[in-house]
Design a protein around this motif. Structure first.
Motif, PDB file in Angstrom:
ATOM      1  N   ASP A   5       0.853  -1.180   0.000  1.00 40.26           N
ATOM      2  CA  ASP A   5       0.000   0.000   0.000  1.00 40.26           C
ATOM      3  C   ASP A   5       0.892   1.235   0.000  1.00 40.26           C
ATOM      4  O   ASP A   5       1.891   1.296   0.718  1.00 40.26           O
ATOM      5  CB  ASP A   5      -0.918   0.012   1.220  1.00 40.26           C
ATOM      6  CG  ASP A   5      -1.941  -1.111   1.174  1.00 40.26           C
ATOM      7  OD1 ASP A   5      -2.225  -1.622   0.069  1.00 40.26           O
ATOM      8  OD2 ASP A   5      -2.463  -1.481   2.237  1.00 40.26           O
ATOM      9  N   ALA A   6       0.528   2.213  -0.804  1.00 37.43           N
ATOM     10  CA  ALA A   6       1.304   3.451  -0.903  1.00 37.43           C
ATOM     11  C   ALA A   6       0.800   4.452   0.126  1.00 37.43           C
ATOM     12  O   ALA A   6      -0.373   4.438   0.505  1.00 37.43           O
ATOM     13  CB  ALA A   6       1.184   4.027  -2.303  1.00 37.43           C
ATOM     14  N   GLY A   7       1.688   5.334   0.539  1.00 39.02           N
ATOM     15  CA  GLY A   7       1.352   6.404   1.467  1.00 39.02           C
ATOM     16  C   GLY A   7       2.002   7.703   1.022  1.00 39.02           C
ATOM     17  O   GLY A   7       2.719   7.739   0.006  1.00 39.02           O
ATOM     18  N   PRO A   8       1.773   8.784   1.774  1.00 41.62           N
ATOM     19  CA  PRO A   8       2.317  10.091   1.387  1.00 41.62           C
ATOM     20  C   PRO A   8       3.811  10.099   1.038  1.00 41.62           C
ATOM     21  O   PRO A   8       4.210  10.825   0.119  1.00 41.62           O
ATOM     22  CB  PRO A   8       1.990  10.981   2.586  1.00 41.62           C
ATOM     23  CG  PRO A   8       0.721  10.385   3.130  1.00 41.62           C
ATOM     24  CD  PRO A   8       0.908   8.889   2.966  1.00 41.62           C
ATOM     25  N   PRO A   9       4.667   9.302   1.707  1.00 38.08           N
ATOM     26  CA  PRO A   9       6.082   9.321   1.307  1.00 38.08           C
ATOM     27  C   PRO A   9       6.339   8.814  -0.122  1.00 38.08           C
ATOM     28  O   PRO A   9       7.418   9.012  -0.660  1.00 38.08           O
ATOM     29  CB  PRO A   9       6.756   8.399   2.335  1.00 38.08           C
ATOM     30  CG  PRO A   9       5.846   8.406   3.521  1.00 38.08           C
ATOM     31  CD  PRO A   9       4.465   8.523   2.946  1.00 38.08           C
ATOM     32  N   ASP A  10       5.333   8.170  -0.735  1.00 35.17           N
ATOM     33  CA  ASP A  10       5.484   7.648  -2.095  1.00 35.17           C
ATOM     34  C   ASP A  10       5.073   8.650  -3.172  1.00 35.17           C
ATOM     35  O   ASP A  10       5.095   8.325  -4.360  1.00 35.17           O
ATOM     36  CB  ASP A  10       4.639   6.374  -2.257  1.00 35.17           C
ATOM     37  CG  ASP A  10       5.122   5.262  -1.359  1.00 35.17           C
ATOM     38  OD1 ASP A  10       6.319   4.917  -1.442  1.00 35.17           O
ATOM     39  OD2 ASP A  10       4.301   4.745  -0.564  1.00 35.17           O
ATOM     40  N   ALA A  11       4.703   9.864  -2.781  1.00 36.99           N
ATOM     41  CA  ALA A  11       4.175  10.831  -3.752  1.00 36.99           C
ATOM     42  C   ALA A  11       5.141  11.071  -4.908  1.00 36.99           C
ATOM     43  O   ALA A  11       4.726  11.041  -6.076  1.00 36.99           O
ATOM     44  CB  ALA A  11       3.816  12.141  -3.061  1.00 36.99           C
ATOM     45  N   ASP A  12       6.401  11.308  -4.630  1.00 39.58           N
ATOM     46  CA  ASP A  12       7.350  11.606  -5.715  1.00 39.58           C
ATOM     47  C   ASP A  12       7.516  10.417  -6.658  1.00 39.58           C
ATOM     48  O   ASP A  12       7.553  10.593  -7.883  1.00 39.58           O
ATOM     49  CB  ASP A  12       8.704  12.029  -5.156  1.00 39.58           C
ATOM     50  CG  ASP A  12       8.679  13.427  -4.554  1.00 39.58           C
ATOM     51  OD1 ASP A  12       7.813  14.236  -4.949  1.00 39.58           O
ATOM     52  OD2 ASP A  12       9.519  13.707  -3.680  1.00 39.58           O
ATOM     53  N   ALA A  13       7.605   9.213  -6.106  1.00 38.67           N
ATOM     54  CA  ALA A  13       7.742   8.023  -6.953  1.00 38.67           C
ATOM     55  C   ALA A  13       6.511   7.847  -7.831  1.00 38.67           C
ATOM     56  O   ALA A  13       6.626   7.480  -9.011  1.00 38.67           O
ATOM     57  CB  ALA A  13       7.965   6.783  -6.087  1.00 38.67           C
ATOM     58  N   LEU A  14       5.327   8.146  -7.285  1.00 41.14           N
ATOM     59  CA  LEU A  14       4.104   7.991  -8.067  1.00 41.14           C
ATOM     60  C   LEU A  14       3.935   9.087  -9.117  1.00 41.14           C
ATOM     61  O   LEU A  14       3.385   8.831 -10.188  1.00 41.14           O
ATOM     62  CB  LEU A  14       2.893   7.891  -7.141  1.00 41.14           C
ATOM     63  CG  LEU A  14       2.792   6.521  -6.469  1.00 41.14           C
ATOM     64  CD1 LEU A  14       1.903   6.569  -5.236  1.00 41.14           C
ATOM     65  CD2 LEU A  14       2.312   5.469  -7.451  1.00 41.14           C
ATOM     66  N   VAL A  15       4.425  10.293  -8.834  1.00 43.08           N
ATOM     67  CA  VAL A  15       4.416  11.341  -9.861  1.00 43.08           C
ATOM     68  C   VAL A  15       5.215  10.855 -11.066  1.00 43.08           C
ATOM     69  O   VAL A  15       4.747  10.901 -12.215  1.00 43.08           O
ATOM     70  CB  VAL A  15       5.004  12.663  -9.322  1.00 43.08           C
ATOM     71  CG1 VAL A  15       5.295  13.636 -10.463  1.00 43.08           C
ATOM     72  CG2 VAL A  15       4.080  13.305  -8.315  1.00 43.08           C
ATOM     73  N   THR A  16       6.409  10.382 -10.816  1.00 38.57           N
ATOM     74  CA  THR A  16       7.278   9.905 -11.895  1.00 38.57           C
ATOM     75  C   THR A  16       6.663   8.716 -12.611  1.00 38.57           C
ATOM     76  O   THR A  16       6.614   8.677 -13.851  1.00 38.57           O
ATOM     77  CB  THR A  16       8.671   9.544 -11.338  1.00 38.57           C
ATOM     78  OG1 THR A  16       9.237  10.712 -10.744  1.00 38.57           O
ATOM     79  CG2 THR A  16       9.588   9.013 -12.430  1.00 38.57           C
ATOM     80  N   LEU A  17       6.167   7.745 -11.844  1.00 44.66           N
ATOM     81  CA  LEU A  17       5.583   6.548 -12.439  1.00 44.66           C
ATOM     82  C   LEU A  17       4.331   6.892 -13.241  1.00 44.66           C
ATOM     83  O   LEU A  17       4.136   6.364 -14.346  1.00 44.66           O
ATOM     84  CB  LEU A  17       5.259   5.525 -11.356  1.00 44.66           C
ATOM     85  CG  LEU A  17       4.638   4.220 -11.819  1.00 44.66           C
ATOM     86  CD1 LEU A  17       5.501   3.526 -12.872  1.00 44.66           C
ATOM     87  CD2 LEU A  17       4.397   3.306 -10.618  1.00 44.66           C
ATOM     88  N   ALA A  18       3.472   7.759 -12.725  1.00 48.28           N
ATOM     89  CA  ALA A  18       2.256   8.144 -13.449  1.00 48.28           C
ATOM     90  C   ALA A  18       2.606   8.810 -14.771  1.00 48.28           C
ATOM     91  O   ALA A  18       2.023   8.496 -15.820  1.00 48.28           O
ATOM     92  CB  ALA A  18       1.394   9.064 -12.584  1.00 48.28           C
ATOM     93  N   ARG A  19       3.550   9.729 -14.738  1.00 47.33           N
ATOM     94  CA  ARG A  19       3.956  10.411 -15.970  1.00 47.33           C
ATOM     95  C   ARG A  19       4.603   9.441 -16.956  1.00 47.33           C
ATOM     96  O   ARG A  19       4.300   9.448 -18.151  1.00 47.33           O
ATOM     97  CB  ARG A  19       4.919  11.550 -15.646  1.00 47.33           C
ATOM     98  CG  ARG A  19       4.259  12.714 -14.937  1.00 47.33           C
ATOM     99  CD  ARG A  19       5.266  13.767 -14.538  1.00 47.33           C
ATOM    100  NE  ARG A  19       4.627  14.913 -13.906  1.00 47.33           N
ATOM    101  CZ  ARG A  19       5.293  15.927 -13.387  1.00 47.33           C
ATOM    102  NH1 ARG A  19       6.624  15.951 -13.432  1.00 47.33           N
ATOM    103  NH2 ARG A  19       4.633  16.924 -12.826  1.00 47.33           N
ATOM    104  N   ASP A  20       5.508   8.592 -16.446  1.00 51.32           N
ATOM    105  CA  ASP A  20       6.212   7.654 -17.321  1.00 51.32           C
ATOM    106  C   ASP A  20       5.262   6.626 -17.933  1.00 51.32           C
ATOM    107  O   ASP A  20       5.344   6.326 -19.124  1.00 51.32           O
ATOM    108  CB  ASP A  20       7.325   6.929 -16.569  1.00 51.32           C
ATOM    109  CG  ASP A  20       8.498   7.820 -16.217  1.00 51.32           C
ATOM    110  OD1 ASP A  20       8.563   8.976 -16.714  1.00 51.32           O
ATOM    111  OD2 ASP A  20       9.358   7.365 -15.424  1.00 51.32           O
TER     112      ASP A  20
END
Length: 167
Positions: A5-20
């Motif tokens: 499960d993802a949480g707030p500390p994963d925001a940057d990784a998810l920004v990159t993953l969503a864009r990629d």
């Protein structure tokens, strides 16, 4: 692949993953300014807010310490008429090197189990009309066509199919 499960500390990784992941899958379809406008909506602040909101559930998959897949469940915002408590599958992406290895099935199992655990009686999503691979995948799980939707990428409107899975 390690799923969690993802949480707030994963925001940057998810920004990159969503864009990629969006660019990898659909980037070739759009003018550069439309794609850039769409991708600009994936910000640290937006992701952090969703990850902190208990109405959202996000699962992230990592391979060798890199985020390579995710799914996001959220309150419905698509133009649908639920027959009961509903949840929306907003995003479901796995980078291409991890296709065809069963990871999407593991992620969909989480989507369905989480939707049920949250009391949903149906899941809605939208999928690009020409994304036949994704449409076949969702149909395999029992998703049914439930209408159409204009999905905006910048100033470009895509025709999406609305799909519904009764639980």
């Amino acid at each position: 692949m390690d799923w969690r499960d993802a949480g707030p500390p994963d925001a940057d990784a998810l920004v990159t993953l969503a864009r990629d992941s969006f660019s990898e899958t659909f980037g070739h379809l759009y003018r550069s300014q439309d794609l850039a406008a769409f991708l600009a909506g994936h910000t640290h602040e937006a992701w952090a807010a969703e990850l902190a909101d208990p109405a959202y559930a996000v699962r992230i998959g990592e391979a060798e310490g890199q985020a390579v897949g995710y799914a996001k469940l959220a309150p419905p915002k698509l133009p649908i008429e639920p027959k009961g408590p509903a949840i929306e599958l907003r995003q479901f992406y796995l980078l291409k090197p991890w296709h065809g290895q069963g990871h999407a099935d593991a992620l969909m199992a989480w989507v369905i189990a989480t939707a049920r655990a949250r009391g949903a009686s149906e899941i809605f999503l939208s999928v690009f009309v020409d994304n036949h691979r994704a449409r076949r995948f969702y149909q395999r799980y029992g998703f049914l066509e439930a209408g159409s939707y204009a999905f905006m990428v910048g100033d470009h409107a895509d025709e999406d199919i609305l799909m519904r899975l009764p639980l």
